[in-house]
Motif scaffolding. Sequence first.
Motif, PDB file in Angstrom:
ATOM      1  N   HIS A   1       1.045  -0.586 -18.804  1.00 27.57           N
ATOM      2  CA  HIS A   1       2.354  -1.237 -18.836  1.00 27.57           C
ATOM      3  C   HIS A   1       2.850  -1.543 -17.424  1.00 27.57           C
ATOM      4  O   HIS A   1       3.551  -2.550 -17.215  1.00 27.57           O
ATOM      5  CB  HIS A   1       3.355  -0.351 -19.573  1.00 27.57           C
ATOM      6  CG  HIS A   1       3.137  -0.347 -21.072  1.00 27.57           C
ATOM      7  ND1 HIS A   1       3.398  -1.428 -21.878  1.00 27.57           N
ATOM      8  CD2 HIS A   1       2.665   0.633 -21.901  1.00 27.57           C
ATOM      9  CE1 HIS A   1       3.112  -1.135 -23.136  1.00 27.57           C
ATOM     10  NE2 HIS A   1       2.655   0.138 -23.174  1.00 27.57           N
ATOM     11  N   LEU A   2       2.521  -0.682 -16.420  1.00 26.00           N
ATOM     12  CA  LEU A   2       2.900  -0.993 -15.040  1.00 26.00           C
ATOM     13  C   LEU A   2       2.231  -2.280 -14.569  1.00 26.00           C
ATOM     14  O   LEU A   2       2.858  -3.138 -13.931  1.00 26.00           O
ATOM     15  CB  LEU A   2       2.518   0.167 -14.118  1.00 26.00           C
ATOM     16  CG  LEU A   2       3.436   1.397 -14.148  1.00 26.00           C
ATOM     17  CD1 LEU A   2       2.871   2.508 -13.264  1.00 26.00           C
ATOM     18  CD2 LEU A   2       4.846   1.023 -13.676  1.00 26.00           C
TER      19      LEU A   2
ATOM     20  N   ASP B   1       7.752  -2.745  -5.965  1.00 27.17           N
ATOM     21  CA  ASP B   1       7.026  -3.815  -5.305  1.00 27.17           C
ATOM     22  C   ASP B   1       5.554  -3.468  -5.295  1.00 27.17           C
ATOM     23  O   ASP B   1       5.121  -2.481  -5.908  1.00 27.17           O
ATOM     24  CB  ASP B   1       7.569  -4.020  -3.888  1.00 27.17           C
ATOM     25  CG  ASP B   1       7.516  -2.730  -3.064  1.00 27.17           C
ATOM     26  OD1 ASP B   1       7.003  -1.714  -3.635  1.00 27.17           O
ATOM     27  OD2 ASP B   1       7.948  -2.729  -1.923  1.00 27.17           O
ATOM     28  N   VAL B   2       4.790  -4.224  -4.559  1.00 24.86           N
ATOM     29  CA  VAL B   2       3.343  -4.017  -4.593  1.00 24.86           C
ATOM     30  C   VAL B   2       2.987  -2.670  -3.975  1.00 24.86           C
ATOM     31  O   VAL B   2       2.156  -1.927  -4.515  1.00 24.86           O
ATOM     32  CB  VAL B   2       2.627  -5.166  -3.859  1.00 24.86           C
ATOM     33  CG1 VAL B   2       1.127  -4.908  -3.798  1.00 24.86           C
ATOM     34  CG2 VAL B   2       2.911  -6.489  -4.546  1.00 24.86           C
ATOM     35  N   ARG B   3       3.636  -2.321  -2.852  1.00 29.99           N
ATOM     36  CA  ARG B   3       3.322  -1.046  -2.223  1.00 29.99           C
ATOM     37  C   ARG B   3       3.721   0.112  -3.123  1.00 29.99           C
ATOM     38  O   ARG B   3       2.981   1.090  -3.275  1.00 29.99           O
ATOM     39  CB  ARG B   3       4.050  -0.928  -0.887  1.00 29.99           C
ATOM     40  CG  ARG B   3       3.477  -1.847   0.173  1.00 29.99           C
ATOM     41  CD  ARG B   3       4.175  -1.606   1.494  1.00 29.99           C
ATOM     42  NE  ARG B   3       3.615  -2.446   2.543  1.00 29.99           N
ATOM     43  CZ  ARG B   3       4.030  -2.425   3.810  1.00 29.99           C
ATOM     44  NH1 ARG B   3       5.039  -1.597   4.177  1.00 29.99           N
ATOM     45  NH2 ARG B   3       3.480  -3.214   4.709  1.00 29.99           N
ATOM     46  N   GLY B   4       4.887  -0.005  -3.719  1.00 29.94           N
ATOM     47  CA  GLY B   4       5.327   1.054  -4.618  1.00 29.94           C
ATOM     48  C   GLY B   4       4.406   1.163  -5.835  1.00 29.94           C
ATOM     49  O   GLY B   4       4.121   2.260  -6.322  1.00 29.94           O
ATOM     50  N   TYR B   5       3.943  -0.014  -6.338  1.00 28.96           N
ATOM     51  CA  TYR B   5       3.031  -0.015  -7.496  1.00 28.96           C
ATOM     52  C   TYR B   5       1.731   0.683  -7.146  1.00 28.96           C
ATOM     53  O   TYR B   5       1.221   1.508  -7.916  1.00 28.96           O
ATOM     54  CB  TYR B   5       2.773  -1.462  -7.939  1.00 28.96           C
ATOM     55  CG  TYR B   5       1.653  -1.593  -8.936  1.00 28.96           C
ATOM     56  CD1 TYR B   5       1.830  -1.239 -10.267  1.00 28.96           C
ATOM     57  CD2 TYR B   5       0.396  -2.054  -8.534  1.00 28.96           C
ATOM     58  CE1 TYR B   5       0.789  -1.352 -11.162  1.00 28.96           C
ATOM     59  CE2 TYR B   5      -0.648  -2.171  -9.429  1.00 28.96           C
ATOM     60  CZ  TYR B   5      -0.444  -1.819 -10.755  1.00 28.96           C
ATOM     61  OH  TYR B   5      -1.472  -1.920 -11.661  1.00 28.96           O
TER      62      TYR B   5
ATOM     63  N   THR C   1       0.359   4.115  -8.718  1.00 30.91           N
ATOM     64  CA  THR C   1      -0.928   4.073  -9.409  1.00 30.91           C
ATOM     65  C   THR C   1      -1.855   5.154  -8.889  1.00 30.91           C
ATOM     66  O   THR C   1      -2.552   5.824  -9.667  1.00 30.91           O
ATOM     67  CB  THR C   1      -1.573   2.690  -9.221  1.00 30.91           C
ATOM     68  OG1 THR C   1      -0.707   1.690  -9.765  1.00 30.91           O
ATOM     69  CG2 THR C   1      -2.918   2.616  -9.919  1.00 30.91           C
ATOM     70  N   ARG C   2      -1.866   5.368  -7.518  1.00 29.28           N
ATOM     71  CA  ARG C   2      -2.707   6.424  -6.961  1.00 29.28           C
ATOM     72  C   ARG C   2      -2.256   7.794  -7.468  1.00 29.28           C
ATOM     73  O   ARG C   2      -3.073   8.651  -7.786  1.00 29.28           O
ATOM     74  CB  ARG C   2      -2.654   6.374  -5.438  1.00 29.28           C
ATOM     75  CG  ARG C   2      -3.492   5.256  -4.843  1.00 29.28           C
ATOM     76  CD  ARG C   2      -3.698   5.473  -3.349  1.00 29.28           C
ATOM     77  NE  ARG C   2      -2.432   5.455  -2.625  1.00 29.28           N
ATOM     78  CZ  ARG C   2      -1.866   4.364  -2.110  1.00 29.28           C
ATOM     79  NH1 ARG C   2      -2.466   3.180  -2.263  1.00 29.28           N
ATOM     80  NH2 ARG C   2      -0.725   4.443  -1.459  1.00 29.28           N
TER      81      ARG C   2
END
Length: 359
Positions: free
Chosen positions: A314-315, A327-331, A335-336
Motif C-alpha cells: 500500500h505504501l 516523500d521519496v526519502r521518507g518512503y 521501507t528499510r
Amino acid sequence: MSQVVNVDQLLAEFHCYSNVGRVKQDVMALSRSVRTMIPKKGSLIRNDGTESTLLVLGGTVPISFRGSTYNIPVEIFITEPFPNSPPMCYVRPTNNMMLKIPHRHVDSEGLVYLPYLHTWNARTHNLTDLVGHVSAVFGQDPPLYSKPSQPNPPPPQYHNVVSSSQRSSESNTMSQPPSYQSVSRGHAADPKQEALELLTRKLQSKLHGFYSGLRDDIDAELERQAKLADQQADMEASGKMLDMQKANLQEQIARATERVAALDAWLAAQAAAGAAAADGEEDPQALVAPRNRWSQQLLEKEAEAHAIDDLLYHLEAGLRAARCPLDVRGYLAETRKLARRQFMAKALIRRIEEEMRAL
C-alpha cells in the motif's frame, strides 16, 4: 481312376458351368451307380434355335416291365446353371424303336417331363436320384416300343379255301394281346388317330410351357425361401446379441443402483454429523487456538510478516498515486525499517519451526 481323369478332361473343356465341383460330384456318382451312363460332349438345340455344347451323360437306363428287364436309351444334358436349374433328359430311340405317342411323361421330341424335374432343388436333388425316378416311372409306362417288322410278301394263292386248322391258328394269333416289344400303330392312316395325335402334341406343347413357367416360379420361390432363411438366421443372431447387451446393461444398472444407495447413506451420515455439530455450537476461534507458547509465537510472527507485506504494497501504491504523506526519502527509510522488521520475523519463524521439528 481313368473315369475320373476322363471327367476332369471333359470339364476342362467347358467354361459355362458356375459350379464345376457339384457337376463333377453328380456325374461321378451317377457313373458309379449306373455303369452304362457315360459322360461325353454333346450339342443341344433348344426350341429357340440356339445350339449349346454341354456335358452329356448318355447310355441306357434299365427298367422292369411285366417281369422283364429292358434298357431305355437316354441322354441327360447338364445345363449351364446346374445345379440351380435341373438337367434336361431325352429319350433317344434306336433305329428299331419308336416313341410311344402320346405318352404322359415324354413329348414327341423325346423330352422327359417328371415331377422330380419340375420340383428340382439344388440342395436335395441329384442325377442319381433322377435316374432312379426315370427307371421307376418308365417301368410303369415304357416310352418306347419296337418297330413292326416288314412282313414277307404272301405267296400267290390259287383259291380261297382255308383249312380249319389254319383258321384256328390265325384266330389264336389274333387273340393274343400285343407285347411291349411288338406294339405298333396301324399302317393305314386313321383321321381320328391323326387328330388325336395332333391334339396330343398341342396339349404337350402347352403343358411344356406351363411346366416351364411352374418350374421358374418354383425356383423363384425356393430362392425367396433361402433368402428368408438367411434373414431369419441374421435376426436370430441379432436377437442373441441384443439379449447379451440387455443383460450387460441390467448388470450395470444394478451396480449403479448400489453405488447411489451407498452415496445416499454417506450423505445422510454427513448431514447427521453436521446437525450434531450445529447443536454443539463450537467456537470457530477455538479450532485455531495455539496449543503451546511456541505455536502462539509462530502464529503472531506469521501474522506480522504478512501484515508487513500488505503495508509495503500500500505504501508503494500510495507513492505512485501521489497520495502517500511521505516523500521519496521518507518512503525509502520506512521501507528499510519495515523490511528489517519482516526479515527478523521470518528468521524467528524459521527458528521456531526447527525447534518444533526437533521435538
